[in-house]
Every structure is written in C-alpha cells, then in structure tokens.
Design a protein around this motif. Structure first.
Motif, PDB file in Angstrom:
ATOM      1  N   GLY A 233       0.800  -1.216   0.000  1.00 28.85           N
ATOM      2  CA  GLY A 233       0.000   0.000   0.000  1.00 28.85           C
ATOM      3  C   GLY A 233       0.831   1.262   0.000  1.00 28.85           C
ATOM      4  N   TYR A 234       2.028   1.195   0.562  1.00 28.52           N
ATOM      5  CA  TYR A 234       2.878   2.397   0.618  1.00 28.52           C
ATOM      6  C   TYR A 234       3.323   2.835  -0.782  1.00 28.52           C
ATOM      7  N   LEU A 235       3.230   1.914  -1.764  1.00 21.77           N
ATOM      8  CA  LEU A 235       3.498   2.282  -3.151  1.00 21.77           C
ATOM      9  C   LEU A 235       2.219   2.585  -3.927  1.00 21.77           C
ATOM     10  N   GLY A 236       1.080   2.512  -3.231  1.00 22.96           N
ATOM     11  CA  GLY A 236      -0.195   2.723  -3.910  1.00 22.96           C
ATOM     12  C   GLY A 236      -0.678   1.490  -4.643  1.00 22.96           C
ATOM     13  N   LEU A 237      -0.144   0.311  -4.268  1.00 15.35           N
ATOM     14  CA  LEU A 237      -0.516  -0.948  -4.916  1.00 15.35           C
ATOM     15  C   LEU A 237      -1.348  -1.800  -3.969  1.00 15.35           C
ATOM     16  N   SER A 238      -2.422  -2.366  -4.484  1.00 18.20           N
ATOM     17  CA  SER A 238      -3.252  -3.275  -3.694  1.00 18.20           C
ATOM     18  C   SER A 238      -3.821  -4.316  -4.639  1.00 18.20           C
ATOM     19  N   VAL A 239      -4.452  -5.353  -4.064  1.00 18.25           N
ATOM     20  CA  VAL A 239      -5.016  -6.416  -4.885  1.00 18.25           C
ATOM     21  C   VAL A 239      -6.449  -6.698  -4.448  1.00 18.25           C
ATOM     22  N   ASP A 240      -7.329  -6.886  -5.416  1.00 18.23           N
ATOM     23  CA  ASP A 240      -8.686  -7.341  -5.173  1.00 18.23           C
ATOM     24  C   ASP A 240      -8.647  -8.867  -5.219  1.00 18.23           C
ATOM     25  N   PRO A 241      -8.821  -9.552  -4.072  1.00 16.39           N
ATOM     26  CA  PRO A 241      -8.655 -11.019  -4.048  1.00 16.39           C
ATOM     27  C   PRO A 241      -9.559 -11.744  -5.026  1.00 16.39           C
ATOM     28  N   GLN A 242     -10.809 -11.282  -5.179  1.00 13.54           N
ATOM     29  CA  GLN A 242     -11.733 -11.956  -6.077  1.00 13.54           C
ATOM     30  C   GLN A 242     -11.313 -11.776  -7.546  1.00 13.54           C
ATOM     31  N   ALA A 243     -10.968 -10.554  -7.901  1.00 12.96           N
ATOM     32  CA  ALA A 243     -10.525 -10.300  -9.273  1.00 12.96           C
ATOM     33  C   ALA A 243      -9.238 -11.068  -9.572  1.00 12.96           C
ATOM     34  N   ASN A 244      -8.350 -11.122  -8.596  1.00 15.63           N
ATOM     35  CA  ASN A 244      -7.102 -11.865  -8.757  1.00 15.63           C
ATOM     36  C   ASN A 244      -7.376 -13.349  -8.966  1.00 15.63           C
ATOM     37  N   ALA A 245      -8.267 -13.908  -8.166  1.00 19.20           N
ATOM     38  CA  ALA A 245      -8.595 -15.335  -8.265  1.00 19.20           C
ATOM     39  C   ALA A 245      -9.217 -15.670  -9.613  1.00 19.20           C
ATOM     40  N   ARG A 246      -9.907 -14.717 -10.216  1.00 18.44           N
ATOM     41  CA  ARG A 246     -10.546 -14.948 -11.525  1.00 18.44           C
ATOM     42  C   ARG A 246      -9.618 -14.607 -12.690  1.00 18.44           C
ATOM     43  N   ASN A 247      -8.373 -14.235 -12.381  1.00 19.93           N
ATOM     44  CA  ASN A 247      -7.416 -13.844 -13.420  1.00 19.93           C
ATOM     45  C   ASN A 247      -7.970 -12.729 -14.298  1.00 19.93           C
ATOM     46  N   GLU A 248      -8.668 -11.776 -13.688  1.00 24.93           N
ATOM     47  CA  GLU A 248      -9.185 -10.658 -14.455  1.00 24.93           C
ATOM     48  C   GLU A 248      -8.050  -9.745 -14.914  1.00 24.93           C
ATOM     49  N   THR A 249      -8.343  -8.904 -15.867  1.00 26.59           N
ATOM     50  CA  THR A 249      -7.307  -8.005 -16.380  1.00 26.59           C
ATOM     51  C   THR A 249      -6.888  -6.994 -15.321  1.00 26.59           C
ATOM     52  N   ILE A 250      -7.867  -6.391 -14.647  1.00 21.29           N
ATOM     53  CA  ILE A 250      -7.569  -5.423 -13.584  1.00 21.29           C
ATOM     54  C   ILE A 250      -7.749  -6.132 -12.244  1.00 21.29           C
ATOM     55  N   ILE A 251      -6.658  -6.307 -11.498  1.00 16.66           N
ATOM     56  CA  ILE A 251      -6.747  -6.989 -10.201  1.00 16.66           C
ATOM     57  C   ILE A 251      -6.458  -6.051  -9.037  1.00 16.66           C
ATOM     58  N   GLY A 252      -6.202  -4.795  -9.331  1.00 20.04           N
ATOM     59  CA  GLY A 252      -5.981  -3.814  -8.284  1.00 20.04           C
ATOM     60  C   GLY A 252      -6.165  -2.423  -8.825  1.00 20.04           C
TER      61      GLY A 252
END
Length: 380
Positions: free
Chosen positions: A336-355
C-alpha cells in the motif's frame, strides 16, 4: 496465399505460430513444445486442440517435431517469412534484421552471453532454412527494447574500457515488453506516458521500468542470469561467490552449468523448476523456494519504482505472472505504501484489472509471437 511462421525458443519450451500475411497478421496455428527433456510434448492450441507426446527431446528434436506438425496444416499456404526470437543482439542489432550468413556469424559470437538461449535460437534458424528454403529468415532481438537505456542503467562500475568492449547491461525479454507496451497504448492510452513496471514472470523472469514507452531500467543485465531467481537460473549473485567457486577448483563449464541449469527454483527446492508443482507441494523446501522468489520480486519492484520515481501501473505477464494467483497476491501484500493493492476476487478470476488503488495492477497475457510476426510482415 502467404503465411508467416514464428519460432520462439525459450530455455524449457519452444512456442510457435503461423499467421496469414495481412496488414495485421491473423493467427492460424498456435502451439508449443513444453517440458523439454525426458517427457516433452507438443501442444497444438488451435482448434481442434491436440497433444502429441514426443518423449525425450532437446531443442533440435522439438524443432523437428514442430516443423513436421506445421507443414500439413498450412493448407496450401506458402511460408514467405520465418521470424525468430533471438535473445541477444548485442550492441549492434537494434531492429528486426534479415538473417544473412554474415549476420548469423556475428550473432554466434554472442553465444557466451546467452548460452541457455542463443545456440537454440540459431539452431532454429538453420532448421527453418532447411524446411523453408525460399522464405526470408528474420531475427527479432530481446535486447533491442532496452537499447538506449540511460548510461547509469547501462554500465557497471568496472574500468571503462570494458564498457567499450560491450560489457554492459543489455536487458532481456524485450519482445514481451514491446508487446505489453503496445497493448497499454491501445487499451489504456494514458499509461504509456506514465511510470509503469512490467513483471515478466516465467521460467525466465525479469522486470522492466518503462516511462513514455521506453525502457529506463531492467533487472537483467549483461547476461540472462541477473535479477530475479528463475526456473533454473540463480538471478542476482554476489560476484564473490564466483571467485569462491573458482578457488574450489570448479571449471568455467561447471560454474556455467550450476548458474544456468541447476539453480533458481530447481536448486532451492531440490525438486523442480515448475512453479505449478511447487505451489502444490507441502515440502518445506518448495515453500522456501517460493518465499525467496516472492521476496526478490518485491525487492526488485521497489528498485524499479525508485528508477521511475514512483509507479502508476504494475503489469504481470509471462506464464507465472498470468496464471499464479498466489504469487501475485503475495507480491502485492503490504504494498500500500506504493499505492498498490489487490482485489482477491478479481485476482482469483485472473481478471485483467486486479488492483485499482493509486496505481493500477493489471494481468495482460504477453504475445511475443505477434511482435515477431509484425516484424516479418514489415520486412517481406
């Protein structure tokens, strides 16, 4: 009708495609030989999909199997150009180039800089020339995308004459970075102007800092050994380790074998270079290998962000980057200190935008073969 064949020889696989020659080449056949070694298999991914067990196969045997499978599928099309991924173009080769005998001789001189790839790349050229003698053979270079690095990202702190002799940071995986950068320009037109880190994570792995569509930093350097740990390659290593191995009496070929073929995930786990197998394993050595892999990605992500002076987007690509949900999640944990995060559901679905925090996190399948096909199309 004319066709274009592309050959992309990696360290553990060979990918290939056949395209109809058009303004934008249209893919007709797509496949790869994977698991080079004792149990290689040929995968034809175009409909209808086929799996052909080859058995024991090195790069030469795999190329023969590919050409044997492709010829009947051409449906009367004439192959007018064959495009080859060439890992190392050195200082000289900055653009796609017709592979004359003289060019091939100069590329063969670069084999010591990429011993895991360059010989197989050049063997692919010889095999394709024999199979399609009337086709133009064209080389596309992994190093080309990084040409023009700022000097501080291009040099080592060695006596200056070594730089003039070609001892410098070349960077690799340039065809992948070229494709991803073009894809960003097409689908997210503002991103190429921003501060983007691209993580190409596969059996070979590297990261690239891109600003305004140009490479300004890479985790790989003089050879394809530097930076991240890979399937069988060590990644960043204190050069004092090499002096130690020399003092122990190991020869240059023995050290080369250790660094290129026995290290990385395979060496750390004592099991395999295959991330899929390691993720399924309960062995502590497998978990430790993954822990180190993730640690180094996180460390290099910080370094590439520092090169850029910030980060607006992180892109995962390559076989691991595109498919390993756990690896992506662990890389992004606490970022988060770099402004990066992950959406666990989107990540699990291999979506294009995961954060989607201050910075965008994307998963984009790379397509080095299309970059090669476009280059062949342009030169034939």
């Amino acid at each position: 009708m004319n066709a274009i064949l592309t050959l992309n020889s990696g360290s553990s696989s060979i990918k290939f495609s056949v395209y109809d020659q058009a303004d934008e080449p249209e893919e007709l056949i797509d496949g790869e030989v994977e698991n080079l070694g004792p149990a290689a298999r040929l995968l034809l991914k175009s409909k209808p999909a086929q799996t052909i067990e080859i058995g024991a196969a090195d790069h030469t045997a795999a190329l023969s199997a590919i050409l044997k499978a492709v010829k009947p599928l051409l449906a009367g099309r004439q192959v007018v150009g064959v495009g080859h991924r060439i890992v190392h173009g050195g200082v000289e080769f900055k653009d796609p180039t017709i592979l004359t005998d003289g060019v091939l001789q100069r590329l063969a001189a670069l084999v010591p800089l990429a011993p895991l790839h360059q010989p197989h790349n050049l063997a692919g050229v010889a095999a394709a020339k024999a199979a399609f003698p009337d086709a133009v053979q064209i080389g596309c270079f992994d190093t080309a995308f990084h040409n023009g690095h700022p000097w501080v990202n291009d040099t080592f702190a060695l006596p200056r004459h070594f730089y003039d002799e070609g001892v410098r940071r070349y960077g690799f995986h340039g065809l992948s970075y070229d494709y991803i950068t073009g894809k960003l320009q097409q689908d997210w037109p503002d991103l190429p102007k921003c501060k983007t880190v691209i993580a190409h994570l596969g059996n070979g792995a590297s990261m690239c800092a891109v600003q305004e569509g140009k490479s300004v930093g890479s985790t790989m350097g003089f050879s394809a050994l530097d930076g991240l740990p890979m399937g069988t390659r060590c990644g960043q290593l204190d050069p004092g380790v090499l002096l130690y191995l020399m003092d122990k009496g190991l020869s240059a070929p023995e050290i080369t074998s250790i660094l290129y073929r026995e290290s990385g995930l395979k060496g750390l786990s004592g099991m395999t270079h295959d991330m899929r197998t390691l993720l399924k394993s309960d062995a502590p050595e497998a978990r430790q290998a993954i822990d180190y892999y993730v640690f180094r990605i996180r460390r290099e992500l910080g370094a590439m962000t520092a090169v850029l002076g910030g980060i607006d987007a992180l892109v995962f690509c390559g076989g691991i980057g595109e498919n390993a949900v756990e690896i992506r999640a662990r890389v992004l944990e606490g970022m988060g200190y770099l402004g990066l995060s992950v959406d666990p559901q989107a990540n699990a679905r291999n979506e294009t935008i995961i954060g989607r925090d201050k910075a965008l996190v994307l998963v984009i399948p790379t397509d080095e073969e299309r970059v090669i096909a476009r280059a062949v199309n342009h030169l034939t």
